[in-house]
Design a protein around this motif. Structure first.
Motif, PDB file in Angstrom:
ATOM      1  N   SER A   1     -35.854 -16.584  27.803  1.00  0.00           N
ATOM      2  CA  SER A   1     -37.306 -16.390  27.924  1.00  0.00           C
ATOM      3  C   SER A   1     -38.092 -17.682  27.752  1.00  0.00           C
TER       4      SER A   1
ATOM      5  N   ALA B   1     -39.942 -18.069  30.932  1.00  0.00           N
ATOM      6  CA  ALA B   1     -40.195 -16.792  31.605  1.00  0.00           C
ATOM      7  C   ALA B   1     -41.694 -16.519  31.614  1.00  0.00           C
ATOM      8  N   HIS B   2     -42.206 -16.072  32.747  1.00  0.00           N
ATOM      9  CA  HIS B   2     -43.641 -15.865  32.906  1.00  0.00           C
ATOM     10  C   HIS B   2     -43.891 -14.434  33.377  1.00  0.00           C
ATOM     11  N   LYS B   3     -44.811 -13.773  32.670  1.00  0.00           N
ATOM     12  CA  LYS B   3     -45.061 -12.354  32.923  1.00  0.00           C
ATOM     13  C   LYS B   3     -46.477 -12.086  33.452  1.00  0.00           C
TER      14      LYS B   3
ATOM     15  N   LEU C   1     -41.182 -12.608  35.510  1.00  0.00           N
ATOM     16  CA  LEU C   1     -40.907 -11.253  35.052  1.00  0.00           C
ATOM     17  C   LEU C   1     -41.733 -10.242  35.841  1.00  0.00           C
TER      18      LEU C   1
ATOM     19  N   SER D   1     -43.327  -6.399  35.718  1.00  0.00           N
ATOM     20  CA  SER D   1     -43.698  -5.243  34.907  1.00  0.00           C
ATOM     21  C   SER D   1     -44.998  -4.679  35.445  1.00  0.00           C
TER      22      SER D   1
ATOM     23  N   SER E   1     -47.713  -7.093  36.078  1.00  0.00           N
ATOM     24  CA  SER E   1     -47.535  -8.093  37.128  1.00  0.00           C
ATOM     25  C   SER E   1     -48.650  -8.018  38.163  1.00  0.00           C
TER      26      SER E   1
ATOM     27  N   ASN F   1     -46.630 -12.594  40.838  1.00  0.00           N
ATOM     28  CA  ASN F   1     -45.293 -12.344  40.318  1.00  0.00           C
ATOM     29  C   ASN F   1     -44.372 -11.836  41.413  1.00  0.00           C
TER      30      ASN F   1
ATOM     31  N   HIS G   1     -37.993  -0.372  33.145  1.00  0.00           N
ATOM     32  CA  HIS G   1     -38.398  -1.649  32.571  1.00  0.00           C
ATOM     33  C   HIS G   1     -37.617  -2.729  33.291  1.00  0.00           C
TER      34      HIS G   1
ATOM     35  N   GLU H   1     -38.159  -6.239  33.198  1.00  0.00           N
ATOM     36  CA  GLU H   1     -38.107  -7.593  32.660  1.00  0.00           C
ATOM     37  C   GLU H   1     -36.666  -8.043  32.403  1.00  0.00           C
TER      38      GLU H   1
ATOM     39  N   GLU I   1     -33.335  -7.528  36.246  1.00  0.00           N
ATOM     40  CA  GLU I   1     -33.674  -8.170  37.513  1.00  0.00           C
ATOM     41  C   GLU I   1     -32.761  -7.707  38.648  1.00  0.00           C
TER      42      GLU I   1
END
Length: 526
Positions: free
Chosen positions: A298, A301-303, A333, A335, A338, A342, A375, A377, A380
């Protein structure tokens, strides 16, 4: 003492790190880690305490069979006993018997420990330090002195703690390491005390910190800033209690973010850092901390949609270094939070960035499924399969006819789990069964049996993690559960997700997607 900008890296994963709760390195584990550390470019590898156990004694014998390119191996021990000559002390004899070029000696530098733990006089402790160093130097060893509890000792009795260092210096010690053994010092204390020692001691100084105040890395850098040029730590911060200074943070902080440099670790070696971090976790059977700086999954990691949009324009907006610099990678990420940025970043390989309708369809599908409890995240692999389904590019590799899982408990109290799976592959029916440690293990075994003749590459894949979470606990036994399975082959690691009121059904969904993703990945040449 004049100091340059070169910092010596001394790794103690094999000694201090092995004191981590739940870790027991085998001899081959220790050899494997040592070779990885040498390849990374550390200057010293502390192999262990030869008097403490046969494994550490064997390590020094085995490591001599390997040709190291960068690192010196150090044997660790303590000063001689008060009632022994150095030449007669069993611990000193064991250190010399390793035939290692470097010996690291731990000595008490806190007067409280001298009188209340060693139960000797303060003068006797100085004599123990002096005689030990002199004897080892007469045997042509490089001698490093770890001044245990130095910072607490300095705060309690600075005069005596410095006497310990001077006794070692006057006896010919090669370097002295100041230890925050209890891990309770603050950076400004470490910086001030280290600077004071630098002004009085003429041999090279080092720093050894513990993480009980979550300041081991900060304290290490504070000492370096004051003049310490020898840094001790462990990979992933392993160590007793809360661990030691994490070299996976210290090293990139030095190489990438400061005026200091490591002797053998440059930009090319630094790219191996994430690999060695994960290697040590695998050997230790530890689940990696995803939010570990620099090397965690993480770490880059960008959400949030705004964040992703920004890094697409300029990566420095939300990243302090390039992830590739430490061998890591950027992750976007997916979700319900997003945005289109994303999705756009995640589907670049499909070249649909100008198809806004499809992009919106994918995003809506993600949001709908996350509302149902999915979920993505940590899954993938499942997200990639979702995209293929939306694009009409999904391919099924087998059809399920049915499966059954039976758990039996005999009179002896032992449980047996057996799974039976019936599938069709290209019209060919396969019926297989497998016993396992639990439902997922049994299902995995049965499904692999059924598929192995059709898809031999599955032998390269194995499950590495299995997580279950109750989504709506207020529903009690009727609650939905989310299962995330992490799988790995020789090249990649991926996650898949399943959701159902039935734990076995949710597990089956995630298991099937893990296999589908593997087969599609192989087919696409990813």
């Amino acid at each position: 003492m004049k100091t340059g900008n070169k910092v010596i890296i001394y790794d103690t994963t094999l000694r201090d790190g092995s004191q981590t709760e739940g870790i027991s390195f085998s001899l081959q584990d220790k050899i494997g880690i040592a070779l990885k550390l040498d390849d990374l470019g550390v200057d010293y590898i502390e192999g262990g305490y030869p008097l403490s156990n046969p494994k550490d004694k064997s390590f020094f014998k085995e490591i001599r069979k390997n040709s190291l390119q960068n690192a010196k191996i150090a044997a660790f021990g303590s000063t001689k006993r008060a009632n022994k000559k150095a030449s007669e002390d069993p611990g000193i004899k064991a250190l010399l018997a390793t035939e290692m070029p470097v010996v690291t000696i731990v000595a008490k530098s806190w007067d409280f420990h001298v009188t209340d733990v060693l139960n000797v006089s303060l003068d006797e402790n100085l004599k123990m330090v002096s005689e030990t160093v002199k004897y080892l130097k007469t045997n042509d060893r490089e001698v490093i002195l770890d001044a245990e509890h130095f910072f607490d000792g300095h705060k309690n009795n600075a005069r005596y703690s410095l006497k310990v260092l001077k006794a070692a210096q006057d006896s010919g010690v090669d370097s002295i390491v100041l230890c925050d053994t209890n891990g309770g010092c603050l950076p400004h204390e470490v910086e001030k005390i280290t600077a004071n020692v630098i002004s009085k001691i003429k041999v090279p100084l080092g720093i050894h910190t513990h993480n009980d105040g979550e300041l081991a890395v900060a304290n290490t850098l504070a000492a370096v800033n004051s003049g310490a040029r020898h840094v001790q730590g462990t990979i992933n911060g392993l160590g007793e209690r809360c661990g030691n200074a994490n070299l996976c943070s210290v090293i990139p902080d030095l190489v990438l973010k400061s005026k200091f440099r490591c002797r053998y670790i440059g930009n090319s070696e630094l790219k191996k850092l994430t690999e060695i971090s994960r290697y040590v976790n695998e050997i230790a059977n530890f689940v990696p901390m995803p939010n570990q700086p620099f090397v965690g999954s993480s770490a880059f990691a960008h959400k949030g949609g705004l964040h992703v949009n920004a890094i697409q324009k300029n990566r420095s907006t939300y990243e302090h270094i390039e992830p590739e610099a430490v061998g890591n990678e950027r992750r976007i990420l997916i979700s319900e939070l997003s945005g289109s940025s994303n999705i756009l970043k995640k589907v670049e390989k499909y070249k649909i960035e100008h198809d806004q309708k499809t992009m919106r369809k994918i995003l809506n599908r993600v949001q709908d499924m996350e509302n149902e409890g999915y979920h993505f995240e940590s899954a993938e692999g499942s997200f990639d399969l979702l995209v293929k389904k939306v694009l009409g590019k999904h391919k099924g590799f087998f059809d399920l006819e049915d499966f059954r899982v039976i758990v039996e408990k005999g009179k002896n109290g032992n449980s047996i789990t057996r799974a039976t799976v019936k599938i069709k592959v290209n019209g060919v029916e396969e019926l297989t069964a497998s016993d396992g440690d639990g439902p997922v293990n049994a299902l995995d075994g049965a499904l692999r049996k059924a598929l192995k003749e059709f898809y031999p590459s599955l032998s390269d894949m194995h499950l590495v993690d299995f997580k279950v979470r109750v989504i709506n606990p207020k529903e009690a036994t009727a609650a939905k559960v989310r299962v995330i399975i992490e799988s790995r082959d020789h090249k990649d690691t991926w996650g898949t997700v399943g959701v159902s009121e039935n734990l076995i059904e949710a597990s089956w969904q995630a298991l099937v997607e893990s296999i589908e993703y593997k087969l599609l990945k192989d087919e696409d040449g990813d």
